[in-house]
Structures are given as structure tokens and as C-alpha cells.
Design an enzyme around this catalytic site. Sequence first.
Site, PDB file in Angstrom:
ATOM      1  N   GLU A   1       0.807  -1.191  -0.026  1.00 33.52           N
ATOM      2  CA  GLU A   1      -0.145   0.104   0.142  1.00 33.52           C
ATOM      3  C   GLU A   1       0.936   1.183  -0.097  1.00 33.52           C
ATOM      4  O   GLU A   1       2.020   1.107   0.413  1.00 33.52           O
ATOM      5  CB  GLU A   1      -0.862  -0.030   1.097  1.00 33.52           C
ATOM      6  CG  GLU A   1      -2.169  -0.975   1.107  1.00 33.52           C
ATOM      7  CD  GLU A   1      -2.958  -1.082   2.297  1.00 33.52           C
ATOM      8  OE1 GLU A   1      -4.143  -1.067   1.940  1.00 33.52           O
ATOM      9  OE2 GLU A   1      -2.542  -0.892   3.592  1.00 33.52           O
TER      10      GLU A   1
ATOM     11  N   CYS B   1       3.446   8.619   0.825  1.00 33.33           N
ATOM     12  CA  CYS B   1       4.099   7.699   2.071  1.00 33.33           C
ATOM     13  C   CYS B   1       4.338   6.353   1.323  1.00 33.33           C
ATOM     14  O   CYS B   1       3.183   5.756   0.786  1.00 33.33           O
ATOM     15  CB  CYS B   1       3.153   7.578   3.250  1.00 33.33           C
ATOM     16  SG  CYS B   1       3.699   6.381   4.363  1.00 33.33           S
TER      17      CYS B   1
ATOM     18  N   CYS C   1       6.365  -6.555   7.013  1.00 31.83           N
ATOM     19  CA  CYS C   1       7.555  -5.920   7.680  1.00 31.83           C
ATOM     20  C   CYS C   1       8.301  -7.125   8.760  1.00 31.83           C
ATOM     21  O   CYS C   1       7.409  -7.958   9.245  1.00 31.83           O
ATOM     22  CB  CYS C   1       7.286  -4.910   8.641  1.00 31.83           C
ATOM     23  SG  CYS C   1       8.682  -3.948   9.324  1.00 31.83           S
TER      24      CYS C   1
ATOM     25  N   CYS D   1       6.742  -4.920  15.588  1.00 27.86           N
ATOM     26  CA  CYS D   1       6.343  -3.986  16.907  1.00 27.86           C
ATOM     27  C   CYS D   1       5.174  -4.533  17.086  1.00 27.86           C
ATOM     28  O   CYS D   1       4.092  -4.188  16.117  1.00 27.86           O
ATOM     29  CB  CYS D   1       6.481  -2.590  16.199  1.00 27.86           C
ATOM     30  SG  CYS D   1       8.277  -2.117  15.713  1.00 27.86           S
TER      31      CYS D   1
ATOM     32  N   CYS E   1       1.797  -2.270  15.482  1.00 25.71           N
ATOM     33  CA  CYS E   1       1.603  -1.961  14.293  1.00 25.71           C
ATOM     34  C   CYS E   1       1.217  -3.091  13.502  1.00 25.71           C
ATOM     35  O   CYS E   1       1.641  -4.071  13.617  1.00 25.71           O
ATOM     36  CB  CYS E   1       3.113  -1.650  13.714  1.00 25.71           C
ATOM     37  SG  CYS E   1       3.230  -1.277  11.990  1.00 25.71           S
TER      38      CYS E   1
ATOM     39  N   ASN F   1      -2.809   4.982  16.574  1.00 27.11           N
ATOM     40  CA  ASN F   1      -3.918   4.433  15.693  1.00 27.11           C
ATOM     41  C   ASN F   1      -4.312   2.895  15.815  1.00 27.11           C
ATOM     42  O   ASN F   1      -3.302   2.210  16.245  1.00 27.11           O
ATOM     43  CB  ASN F   1      -3.471   4.710  14.145  1.00 27.11           C
ATOM     44  CG  ASN F   1      -3.074   6.075  13.800  1.00 27.11           C
ATOM     45  OD1 ASN F   1      -4.125   7.079  13.997  1.00 27.11           O
ATOM     46  ND2 ASN F   1      -2.006   6.311  13.246  1.00 27.11           N
TER      47      ASN F   1
ATOM     48  N   CYS G   1      -0.285   6.100  10.312  1.00 18.81           N
ATOM     49  CA  CYS G   1       0.625   5.148  10.664  1.00 18.81           C
ATOM     50  C   CYS G   1       0.345   3.952  11.504  1.00 18.81           C
ATOM     51  O   CYS G   1      -0.389   3.998  12.426  1.00 18.81           O
ATOM     52  CB  CYS G   1       1.447   6.107  11.831  1.00 18.81           C
ATOM     53  SG  CYS G   1       1.907   7.792  11.077  1.00 18.81           S
TER      54      CYS G   1
HETATM   55  N1  SAH Z   1       9.505   0.620   9.789  1.00 14.98           N
HETATM   56  C1  SAH Z   1       9.860   2.095   9.938  1.00 14.98           C
HETATM   57  C2  SAH Z   1       8.986   2.669   8.748  1.00 14.98           C
HETATM   58  C3  SAH Z   1       7.723   2.647   9.241  1.00 14.98           C
HETATM   59  S1  SAH Z   1       7.062   4.311   9.607  1.00 14.98           S
HETATM   60  C4  SAH Z   1       9.627   2.507  11.310  1.00 14.98           C
HETATM   61  O1  SAH Z   1       9.284   1.887  12.237  1.00 14.98           O
HETATM   62  O2  SAH Z   1      10.120   3.762  11.496  1.00 14.98           O
HETATM   63  C5  SAH Z   1       5.506   3.948  10.366  1.00 14.98           C
HETATM   64  C6  SAH Z   1       5.625   4.746  11.628  1.00 14.98           C
HETATM   65  O3  SAH Z   1       4.360   4.631  12.415  1.00 14.98           O
HETATM   66  C7  SAH Z   1       6.533   4.290  12.637  1.00 14.98           C
HETATM   67  O4  SAH Z   1       7.312   5.387  13.704  1.00 14.98           O
HETATM   68  C8  SAH Z   1       5.710   3.318  13.512  1.00 14.98           C
HETATM   69  O5  SAH Z   1       6.374   2.987  14.530  1.00 14.98           O
HETATM   70  C9  SAH Z   1       4.535   4.217  13.697  1.00 14.98           C
HETATM   71  N2  SAH Z   1       3.347   3.367  14.110  1.00 14.98           N
HETATM   72  C10 SAH Z   1       3.236   2.118  14.007  1.00 14.98           C
HETATM   73  N3  SAH Z   1       2.066   1.540  14.366  1.00 14.98           N
HETATM   74  C11 SAH Z   1       1.536   2.692  14.616  1.00 14.98           C
HETATM   75  C12 SAH Z   1       0.160   2.864  15.450  1.00 14.98           C
HETATM   76  N4  SAH Z   1      -0.870   1.754  15.636  1.00 14.98           N
HETATM   77  N5  SAH Z   1      -0.167   4.271  15.836  1.00 14.98           N
HETATM   78  C13 SAH Z   1       0.768   5.094  15.521  1.00 14.98           C
HETATM   79  N6  SAH Z   1       1.946   5.298  14.905  1.00 14.98           N
HETATM   80  C14 SAH Z   1       2.286   3.926  14.726  1.00 14.98           C
END
Ligand code: SAH
Length: 366
Positions: A106, A119, A126, A130, A133, A314, A357
Amino acid sequence: MPAQLTFAAPRRAKPPRHLADLSWDERREAVGALGEKPFRADQLSRHYFGRLADDPADMTDLPAPVRDRLVTELMPPLLTSVRDLTCDDGATRKTLWKAFDGTFVESVLMRYPDRVTMCVSSQAGCGMNCPFCATGQAGLTRNLSTAEIVEQVVAGARALDRGEISGGRGRVSNIVFMGMGEPLANFSTIVRAIHRFSDPSPRGLGISQRNITVSTVGLVPKIHQLADLDLKVRLAVSLHAPDDELRDELVPINTRWKVAEVLDAAWTYADRTRRRISIEYALIRDINDQAWRADLLGRLIKNHPVHVNLIPLNPTPGSKWTASRPSDQTEFVRRLEAHGVPVTVRDTRGQEIDGACGQLAAKTVE
Ligand code: SAH
């Protein structure tokens, strides 16, 4: 390191070669190897990067048989749009793409009054796992190719150029590697993509490196490697906790590289590039949003060239966590500011379309 972290992408068939995988010189070589004059590569580049053409019939300066051959060989279709979802009155658009091998990824286009940000995903899935996410939950399918990353931006640029996005015709001004995947785990590919984005037209799209952000969980050796390249791209570090105990849980790669090492690498990057670091911090209710954690974070990063981006968490499927209370969020901001640290709270663009995000999961059935 916990077994569920995945670095090496599974071995899979490679996406077909595309013009956007190749540097200017490689394009000329490739065209030469196909028995055509090298300047044909320049013509193709002008169509693809300069005019954003996708219909070979428009490439009238190329004789039809040459055009057919070169387009077949160097501009194969890589991503097919499966579904567009829009929100924010049409200013945010998430696209689900299907790659040549049936893999889904996406990308999200976000239009603001003063800029348009794309974006992009750097991997399908991935491997960083985490827990808050959505992308991490299904694991890593494979790395994307350079051209698969570039195509996400070119598609957005075409839509803007054709006036398909509300707000009239426009251009992509900013790119963030904040879609699916860990960009630094697909290092050489994203570096090539950065060159395609930032090389002046028609070598590339002519988007300033200063407007490109690479976001990482903190793969320390790769941050150093990126710093050595002398690029001008912004580095965002997904920190989410100032202490190792909590970060081990929220960002499992922390069991390998600790908070102090990640921040050290970030400061080196800032020194080398003269660019301020973005610290990403998703505020999760009663998990990482305590006042003492704000103070600890403030102490760790104050007096460094840094900016904190707080992201109200989120919602993601199956997650027990939720966004912070407004009062806790306000206090977190206040404490960071008291340490002299610049802070912004990110707007949650695209939440209704699971485009914000951490929500990109490339689900095909809703
Ligand atoms: N893998 C890279 C690129 C992804 S960026 C990284 O982690 O930096 C996506 C961003 O959104 C990252 O900062 C991630 O930690 C954040 N993110 C992931 N899940 C989220 C959520 N449920 N709510 C808010 N931010 C989130």
C-alpha cells in the site's frame, strides 16, 4: 535476539527489470544491449520521469517498433492498482497495489495546503514485529525492488498531474518511507530509489532530498552506512520509549541495539548531514505516556538537533492498546517543551481508511 525478528527477506522470484531500477548509465547500457542507440534511453527517461507517461502511444519521438520493444523490455507493468480509498474530502488517498507475483502493498498520498506527501512502502510486510503496528503482524513477505518503490510515487505524481486528486493539479513535493516495511532492511534498494526521486529530471523526478524522509526502527549499522553516503535526506527514528525495558517490548529490535546506541547513531547522522533528526513517538495510553517518561526522553535528547513527532496511537486489529488521554498527551508535550525540545503532534490522516501510521496491512478483504 527473539526468533520472530526477520532481517533476510525470503527468497522469491525477482520483479522484472524496469527503467526505474537503473541509473542513467545503466539505462544507456541496457538500451545498447537491446541493440538500440543509447540516446533512446534518454528519450525513455524523459517520458517516464519527465512527462510521467504511461501510454506508449504518446511516445511519438520513438519509432513504433523501437518503442514497443523498449517499453516491453524496460517498462513492464509492476504494480496494478487494486483499490483506492479516499478520505479527508479527497485529500488523502490510499492505494492497494498488486505486484507481479500477487504480493500486495500500500501507499498513501496526503495533500496539505502547502505540500503533497507520498508515503511509500519499501517492503511487502515487515520483519520488525512491533506489537502496536498492523504491518508487523503478518511478518515479512519480501523486499520491494527500486522500481516498485519508484512506481508508487510516479503513480501519485500522475494522479496529481491529471487533476485526479481534489485541490486541482499538483506535484509530489515530499516523500516519506513510512509505509509498509523497514527501509533500512532493504538498504541498497532504498538508496537507489532516493536517487531516482531526487536526480534532476529526466534522470529522476527532481524532488529535493531535503523533502525525503527515511524512517527506521533503529538499525544502527545501517544508520551509520546512510550517514556515510552524504545524502541530504531526513532521518526519522521510531523511538516510542526512552528506556530499554519498555522499548524492548514495543520495538523488539531494541533487544539488539539499545536506546543509547540508536540515539548515538542518530546524532552522528545529524552531524554528518546537518539535518535535524525526527523522533517518532506513538503515544499509547498508560504504556509510554507517563510524565516521567516525557522527562526522561527530554533529558536524553535535549541540546541535540531534534524534533519530536508525537503520534496518537492509531487503532490496529487485535491490539489491546489505545491512544493516550488528551490530558496525558498535553502534559507529555508540556514536559518535552520544558526541556526545550521542539514537539508536534501528528494529525491522524487516513485513520478511517486504515491508511494512518501503523495501519497498512494490505488487506484485500475488508
Ligand atoms: N519501519 C519503519 C517505517 C515505518 S514508519 C519505522 O518503524 O520507522 C511508520 C511509523 O508509524 C513508525 O514510526 C511506526 O512506529 C509508527 N506506528 C506504527 N504503528 C502505529 C500505530 N498503531 N499508531 C501510530 N503510529 C504507529
